[in-house]
Design an enzyme around this catalytic site. Structure first.
Site, mmCIF file in Angstrom:
data_model
loop_
_atom_site.group_PDB
_atom_site.id
_atom_site.type_symbol
_atom_site.label_atom_id
_atom_site.label_comp_id
_atom_site.label_asym_id
_atom_site.label_seq_id
_atom_site.Cartn_x
_atom_site.Cartn_y
_atom_site.Cartn_z
ATOM 1 N N ASN A 211 0.847 -1.195 0.000
ATOM 2 C CA ASN A 211 0.000 0.000 0.000
ATOM 3 C C ASN A 211 0.883 1.246 0.000
ATOM 4 O O ASN A 211 2.105 1.144 -0.004
ATOM 5 C CB ASN A 211 -0.948 -0.026 1.211
ATOM 6 C CG ASN A 211 -0.181 -0.101 2.498
ATOM 7 O OD1 ASN A 211 0.557 0.803 2.849
ATOM 8 N ND2 ASN A 211 -0.341 -1.225 3.213
ATOM 9 N N ASP A 280 -3.951 -6.403 4.755
ATOM 10 C CA ASP A 280 -5.044 -7.194 5.337
ATOM 11 C C ASP A 280 -5.081 -8.617 4.788
ATOM 12 O O ASP A 280 -5.621 -9.516 5.415
ATOM 13 C CB ASP A 280 -6.388 -6.510 5.057
ATOM 14 C CG ASP A 280 -6.524 -5.203 5.822
ATOM 15 O OD1 ASP A 280 -5.977 -5.128 6.934
ATOM 16 O OD2 ASP A 280 -7.146 -4.257 5.303
ATOM 17 N N LYS A 290 8.616 -17.370 -10.508
ATOM 18 C CA LYS A 290 7.856 -16.228 -11.025
ATOM 19 C C LYS A 290 6.667 -16.730 -11.849
ATOM 20 O O LYS A 290 6.817 -17.643 -12.674
ATOM 21 C CB LYS A 290 8.797 -15.392 -11.908
ATOM 22 C CG LYS A 290 8.176 -14.120 -12.393
ATOM 23 C CD LYS A 290 9.185 -13.302 -13.205
ATOM 24 C CE LYS A 290 8.464 -12.190 -13.921
ATOM 25 N NZ LYS A 290 8.978 -11.932 -15.238
ATOM 26 N N PHE A 324 -3.871 2.618 14.894
ATOM 27 C CA PHE A 324 -4.220 3.603 13.868
ATOM 28 C C PHE A 324 -5.350 3.048 13.016
ATOM 29 O O PHE A 324 -5.433 1.838 12.803
ATOM 30 C CB PHE A 324 -3.011 3.901 12.970
ATOM 31 C CG PHE A 324 -2.114 4.986 13.511
ATOM 32 C CD1 PHE A 324 -1.425 4.801 14.698
ATOM 33 C CD2 PHE A 324 -1.959 6.185 12.828
ATOM 34 C CE1 PHE A 324 -0.595 5.798 15.200
ATOM 35 C CE2 PHE A 324 -1.139 7.182 13.324
ATOM 36 C CZ PHE A 324 -0.452 6.990 14.510
ATOM 37 N N LYS A 338 -12.918 0.005 16.481
ATOM 38 C CA LYS A 338 -11.596 -0.617 16.574
ATOM 39 C C LYS A 338 -11.075 -0.568 18.016
ATOM 40 O O LYS A 338 -10.491 -1.531 18.515
ATOM 41 C CB LYS A 338 -10.636 0.132 15.633
ATOM 42 C CG LYS A 338 -9.535 -0.727 15.081
ATOM 43 C CD LYS A 338 -8.868 -0.079 13.894
ATOM 44 C CE LYS A 338 -7.713 -0.927 13.409
ATOM 45 N NZ LYS A 338 -7.024 -0.374 12.250
ATOM 46 N N LYS A 342 -10.481 -4.229 19.679
ATOM 47 C CA LYS A 342 -9.064 -4.612 19.779
ATOM 48 C C LYS A 342 -8.498 -4.363 21.175
ATOM 49 O O LYS A 342 -7.308 -4.541 21.394
ATOM 50 C CB LYS A 342 -8.218 -3.830 18.759
ATOM 51 C CG LYS A 342 -8.809 -3.698 17.376
ATOM 52 C CD LYS A 342 -8.568 -4.927 16.529
ATOM 53 C CE LYS A 342 -9.396 -4.839 15.265
ATOM 54 N NZ LYS A 342 -8.855 -5.397 14.092
#
Ligand SMILES: Cc1cc2nc3c(=O)[nH]c(=O)nc-3n(C[C@H](O)[C@H](O)[C@H](O)COP(=O)(O)O)c2cc1C
Length: 407
Positions: A211, A280, A290, A324, A338, A342
């Site tokens: 990301n 995720d 490959k 975060f 969250k 958590k």
């Protein structure tokens, strides 16, 4: 506060004028030193007008022996009378001369004579920046305690695109002021475990899912916590940032690596800040060879990665746990969810859909969702400023929630 702005001979020299003004606006008395090459780009008069002070342009200025005796040698006087030396733009040439201890003009002589903190902001063509000689000089200067405001990436004056753009003058001024401010030592005795950056999940030996996280937020947190006296362990995914001074760094690539590193370091930690943008999903049993291109559609079945925040939440004991949440909508509600699921003490939520803040930017705008308190919105600021505010809030929360009993 007296500071020196040393200006090198690069295209970004004109931005040093903005820096001088920004420092002046923040209450600094700015003394400018220009290299001979810098004067090819901007005239000393610009700096004299902006700072209201004489600009130093030459080691052997027109002064009689009597004047030298009366006012002492000028580079020594300037070294004594200023609290900080900022070099912007720092050319490849200046980096080389500083690193090798050359003293063939006023700025390099001043650098050697100066005993206070030095902040350099390099700017140059991307090839020059990436050259092993430049990087070796930079590494040497960092190892000797020189602070560096890293150049940004983007279109450069030479027409190329890449790393080498001078950091924004406002950002350099802010770093300068942070260096001048006496450090609070309010994190002494804490061991802060911080995760930062993205993770990379292999699809095959050469491809991965990742990301846009730059790691800047986590690195800013690590730097500030260390400056405030904490022992800091930074578990970092692959990023393009130098390790902050005084921080222990553990490099990882995948979410699984990050989980293992976090669990290994957890015992010693009194506070855990999970700012990494962990992938995720990952590909179980990624092929050892490959994947070949074929003229047909393909689909890949992904599995969820370990939920490190939830796992730490279950075993955290007295540790303060901060997570975060990067969202594109329903930020406050998602952050609250969250926090509860958590077992975190604070969630730093940021809207990553906004232009100019978040994932790759130097700026951020966040909301702090805290256990036992109302959400606190922090207005748009640099990631360094946000880091300081998150750490301030962490200490406040620790006092409000419980006294720590360390194992
Ligand atoms: C048009 C032009 C632009 C330049 N831009 C840069 C630059 O951005 N960064 C850099 O390191 N050198 C740049 N250089 C090369 C430096 O000016 C040259 O290395 C010089 O010796 C630097 O002197 P100084 O380090 O004493 O300021 C440029 C040269 C020219 C002619």
């Amino acid at each position: 506060m007296n500071v020196v702005v040393g200006v090198g001979g690069g295209i970004a020299a004109y931005k040093a004028a903005e820096l001088a003004r920004a420092l002046g606006e923040r209450g600094c008395a700015v003394n400018t030193v220009m290299t001979r090459s810098a004067q090819e780009f901007v005239r000393p008069l610009t700096f004299a007008a902006l700072t209201g002070r004489k600009v130093i342009t030459d080691l052997f200025a027109d002064r009689s022996a009597d004047e030298v005796l009366a006012s002492s040698v000028e580079h020594i006087r300037v070294a004594r009378e200023n609290q900080l030396l900022i070099v912007a733009p720092a050319t490849a040439d200046l980096l080389a001369r500083f690193a090798n201890g050359l003293a063939d003009d006023f700025l390099t002589t001043l650098y050697l004579a100066f005993s206070g903190p030095v902040l350099i902001a390099p700017a140059m063509n991307a090839q020059m920046w990436n050259h092993p000689a430049t990087q070796a000089n930079l590494a040497l200067l960092k190892a000797r305690g020189v602070e560096v405001v890293e150049p940004g990436s983007g279109p450069l004056a030479c027409g190329e695109v890449g790393a080498g753009r001078l950091a924004e003058p406002g950002l350099i001024a802010e770093r300068a002021l942070a260096l001048l401010a006496p450090a609070r030592r309010d994190f002494e005795g804490e061991t802060v475990l911080i995760t930062a950056g993205p993770t990379q999940e292999a699809l095959d030996p050469v491809r991965f899912i990742s990301n846009r996280s730059s790691g800047k937020m986590g690195y800013a947190l690590a730097e500030d916590a260390a400056r405030r006296g904490a022992r800091v362990v930074l578990v970092s995914g692959p990023v393009n940032l130098a390790a902050p001074a005084g921080v222990e760094i553990v490099h990882v690539r995948s979410a699984a690596d990050m989980r293992n590193a976090v669990l290994e370091q957890l015992t010693a930690a009194t506070m855990v800040i999970k700012s990494a943008a962990v992938a995720d999903y990952y590909l179980e049993n990624a092929p050892p060879q490959k994947m070949k291109k074929a003229a047909m559609r393909m689909s890949i079945e992904l599995s969820p990665t370990p939920d490190i925040l939830a796992e730490v939440g279950r075993i955290k004991g007295d540790r303060l746990l901060i997570g975060f949440a990067a969202e594109t909508q329903n930020l406050a509600a998602e952050a609250r969810r969250k926090l509860e699921t958590k077992n975190a003490d604070m969630i730093v939520g940021n809207l990553v859909s906004q232009e100019g803040v978040g994932l790759e930017s130097d700026m951020n705008e966040v909301i702090l969702v805290r256990r036992g308190a109302d959400p606190l919105a922090l207005p748009k600021a640099t990631k360094r400023q946000i880091a300081t505010q998150i750490l301030d809030e962490a200490l406040r929360l620790r006092l409000a929630l419980h006294a720590v009993t360390r194992s």
